[in-house]
Scaffold this motif. Structure first.
Motif, PDB file in Angstrom:
ATOM      1  N   VAL A 243       0.864  -1.177   0.000  1.00 36.17           N
ATOM      2  CA  VAL A 243       0.000   0.000   0.000  1.00 36.17           C
ATOM      3  C   VAL A 243       0.901   1.228   0.000  1.00 36.17           C
ATOM      4  N   MET A 244       0.780   2.027  -1.053  1.00 43.52           N
ATOM      5  CA  MET A 244       1.578   3.246  -1.170  1.00 43.52           C
ATOM      6  C   MET A 244       0.955   4.305  -0.263  1.00 43.52           C
ATOM      7  N   VAL A 245       1.723   4.849   0.642  1.00 48.40           N
ATOM      8  CA  VAL A 245       1.204   5.731   1.682  1.00 48.40           C
ATOM      9  C   VAL A 245       0.738   7.079   1.129  1.00 48.40           C
ATOM     10  N   GLU A 246       1.525   7.690   0.288  1.00 47.36           N
ATOM     11  CA  GLU A 246       1.197   9.016  -0.244  1.00 47.36           C
ATOM     12  C   GLU A 246       0.110   8.930  -1.316  1.00 47.36           C
ATOM     13  N   PRO A 247      -0.827   9.876  -1.318  1.00 42.35           N
ATOM     14  CA  PRO A 247      -1.874   9.868  -2.350  1.00 42.35           C
ATOM     15  C   PRO A 247      -1.293  10.177  -3.732  1.00 42.35           C
ATOM     16  N   VAL A 248      -2.008   9.710  -4.758  1.00 43.72           N
ATOM     17  CA  VAL A 248      -1.590   9.937  -6.142  1.00 43.72           C
ATOM     18  C   VAL A 248      -2.725  10.576  -6.929  1.00 43.72           C
ATOM     19  N   ASP A 249      -2.383  11.107  -8.081  1.00 43.00           N
ATOM     20  CA  ASP A 249      -3.363  11.640  -9.017  1.00 43.00           C
ATOM     21  C   ASP A 249      -4.057  10.445  -9.667  1.00 43.00           C
ATOM     22  N   MET A 250      -5.349  10.338  -9.513  1.00 44.50           N
ATOM     23  CA  MET A 250      -6.101   9.189 -10.018  1.00 44.50           C
ATOM     24  C   MET A 250      -6.197   9.153 -11.539  1.00 44.50           C
ATOM     25  N   ARG A 251      -5.726  10.181 -12.205  1.00 42.24           N
ATOM     26  CA  ARG A 251      -5.721  10.148 -13.668  1.00 42.24           C
ATOM     27  C   ARG A 251      -4.595   9.265 -14.200  1.00 42.24           C
TER      28      ARG A 251
ATOM     29  N   LEU B 127     -15.593   4.413  -3.013  1.00 42.53           N
ATOM     30  CA  LEU B 127     -16.600   4.353  -1.956  1.00 42.53           C
ATOM     31  C   LEU B 127     -17.572   5.507  -2.156  1.00 42.53           C
ATOM     32  N   HIS B 128     -18.846   5.248  -2.028  1.00 37.00           N
ATOM     33  CA  HIS B 128     -19.845   6.304  -2.164  1.00 37.00           C
ATOM     34  C   HIS B 128     -20.063   7.034  -0.855  1.00 37.00           C
ATOM     35  N   ARG B 129     -19.752   6.374   0.256  1.00 36.84           N
ATOM     36  CA  ARG B 129     -19.831   6.990   1.577  1.00 36.84           C
ATOM     37  C   ARG B 129     -18.560   6.662   2.337  1.00 36.84           C
ATOM     38  N   GLY B 130     -18.090   7.603   3.119  1.00 36.73           N
ATOM     39  CA  GLY B 130     -16.908   7.370   3.931  1.00 36.73           C
ATOM     40  C   GLY B 130     -15.637   7.402   3.103  1.00 36.73           C
ATOM     41  N   HIS B 131     -14.572   6.846   3.657  1.00 33.83           N
ATOM     42  CA  HIS B 131     -13.293   6.825   2.970  1.00 33.83           C
ATOM     43  C   HIS B 131     -12.500   5.596   3.420  1.00 33.83           C
ATOM     44  N   PHE B 132     -11.503   5.257   2.634  1.00 37.94           N
ATOM     45  CA  PHE B 132     -10.628   4.143   2.970  1.00 37.94           C
ATOM     46  C   PHE B 132      -9.721   4.563   4.117  1.00 37.94           C
ATOM     47  N   ILE B 133      -9.535   3.685   5.090  1.00 42.18           N
ATOM     48  CA  ILE B 133      -8.627   3.945   6.202  1.00 42.18           C
ATOM     49  C   ILE B 133      -7.240   3.529   5.737  1.00 42.18           C
ATOM     50  N   TRP B 134      -6.428   4.517   5.432  1.00 41.87           N
ATOM     51  CA  TRP B 134      -5.119   4.277   4.837  1.00 41.87           C
ATOM     52  C   TRP B 134      -4.041   4.322   5.912  1.00 41.87           C
ATOM     53  N   PRO B 135      -3.006   3.519   5.757  1.00 41.39           N
ATOM     54  CA  PRO B 135      -1.930   3.547   6.752  1.00 41.39           C
ATOM     55  C   PRO B 135      -1.147   4.855   6.690  1.00 41.39           C
ATOM     56  N   THR B 136      -0.597   5.232   7.811  1.00 41.79           N
ATOM     57  CA  THR B 136       0.319   6.370   7.866  1.00 41.79           C
ATOM     58  C   THR B 136       1.660   5.820   8.315  1.00 41.79           C
ATOM     59  N   ALA B 137       2.707   6.253   7.682  1.00 40.22           N
ATOM     60  CA  ALA B 137       4.036   5.752   8.029  1.00 40.22           C
ATOM     61  C   ALA B 137       5.086   6.741   7.540  1.00 40.22           C
ATOM     62  N   ASP B 138       6.287   6.564   8.035  1.00 40.36           N
ATOM     63  CA  ASP B 138       7.408   7.385   7.596  1.00 40.36           C
ATOM     64  C   ASP B 138       8.033   6.838   6.320  1.00 40.36           C
ATOM     65  N   THR B 139       7.533   5.714   5.848  1.00 42.61           N
ATOM     66  CA  THR B 139       8.046   5.107   4.630  1.00 42.61           C
ATOM     67  C   THR B 139       7.060   5.348   3.494  1.00 42.61           C
ATOM     68  N   SER B 140       7.476   5.013   2.281  1.00 45.50           N
ATOM     69  CA  SER B 140       6.615   5.252   1.123  1.00 45.50           C
ATOM     70  C   SER B 140       5.539   4.189   0.958  1.00 45.50           C
ATOM     71  N   SER B 141       5.717   3.020   1.608  1.00 45.96           N
ATOM     72  CA  SER B 141       4.731   1.944   1.456  1.00 45.96           C
ATOM     73  C   SER B 141       4.678   1.083   2.713  1.00 45.96           C
ATOM     74  N   VAL B 142       3.587   0.326   2.807  1.00 49.30           N
ATOM     75  CA  VAL B 142       3.354  -0.592   3.912  1.00 49.30           C
ATOM     76  C   VAL B 142       2.810  -1.877   3.304  1.00 49.30           C
ATOM     77  N   THR B 143       3.211  -3.033   3.818  1.00 50.01           N
ATOM     78  CA  THR B 143       2.626  -4.280   3.323  1.00 50.01           C
ATOM     79  C   THR B 143       1.498  -4.696   4.272  1.00 50.01           C
ATOM     80  N   LEU B 144       0.437  -5.250   3.681  1.00 49.68           N
ATOM     81  CA  LEU B 144      -0.725  -5.694   4.451  1.00 49.68           C
ATOM     82  C   LEU B 144      -0.942  -7.182   4.257  1.00 49.68           C
ATOM     83  N   SER B 145      -1.558  -7.797   5.246  1.00 46.00           N
ATOM     84  CA  SER B 145      -1.973  -9.191   5.098  1.00 46.00           C
ATOM     85  C   SER B 145      -3.247  -9.218   4.252  1.00 46.00           C
TER      86      SER B 145
END
Length: 112
Positions: free
Chosen positions: A9-17, A68-86
Motif C-alpha cells: 500500500v503506497m502511503v502518499e496519495p496519487v493523481d487518479m488520472r 466508496l460512495h460513503r466514507g473513505h478508505f482507512i489508509w496507513p500512515t508511516a514514515d516510509t513510502s509503502s506498507v505491506t498488508l496481510s
C-alpha cells in the motif's frame, strides 16, 4: 482468480488520472521493485474515497479501480513510502472498515 503474494500500500496519495505506466513507474522509483513480481500495489486519491490496484496476473498487468460512495478508505500512515498488508487487513481496508483497529491490543491501563 488473481491472488497476490504480497499487498503493498503506497502511503502518499496519487493523481487518479494516472494509468498503468505512471503507477508502474512509481512502484519502480519509490520501491525499486517491478510491478510484474506477483505482488499487488495499491494507491489512493487525496480524499481517500478512491483506490487503484496494480497487479500482474502472469500474462499482463491489471489496473482495478474502487470507489466508496460513503466514507473513505482507512489508509496507513508511516514514515516510509509503502506498507505491506496481510490478506485479512486488505479485505477490511477495501470495504472501508478501520482495519488497524481489528488487531489492536487492549489498552494496558484499561480496568473494569
Amino acid at each position: 482468480m488473481i491472488r497476490p503474494n504480497e499487498i503493498w500500500v503506497m502511503v502518499e496519495p496519487v493523481d487518479m488520472r494516472g494509468g498503468i505506466d505512471g503507477l508502474s513507474l512509481r512502484v519502480q522509483n519509490l520501491l525499486g521493485r517491478t510491478p510484474c513480481d506477483g505482488a499487488a500495489y495499491a494507491f489512493r486519491n487525496r480524499r481517500g474515497t478512491r483506490l487503484k490496484l496494480l497487479i500482474w496476473d502472469g500474462t499482463g498487468v491489471w489496473l482495478c479501480h474502487r470507489r466508496l460512495h460513503r466514507g473513505h478508505f482507512i489508509w496507513p500512515t508511516a514514515d516510509t513510502s509503502s506498507v505491506t498488508l496481510s490478506a485479512r487487513q486488505w479485505s477490511w481496508l477495501v470495504t472501508g472498515v478501520d482495519w488497524q483497529r481489528l488487531d489492536a491490543p487492549a489498552p494496558v491501563h484499561w480496568r473494569v
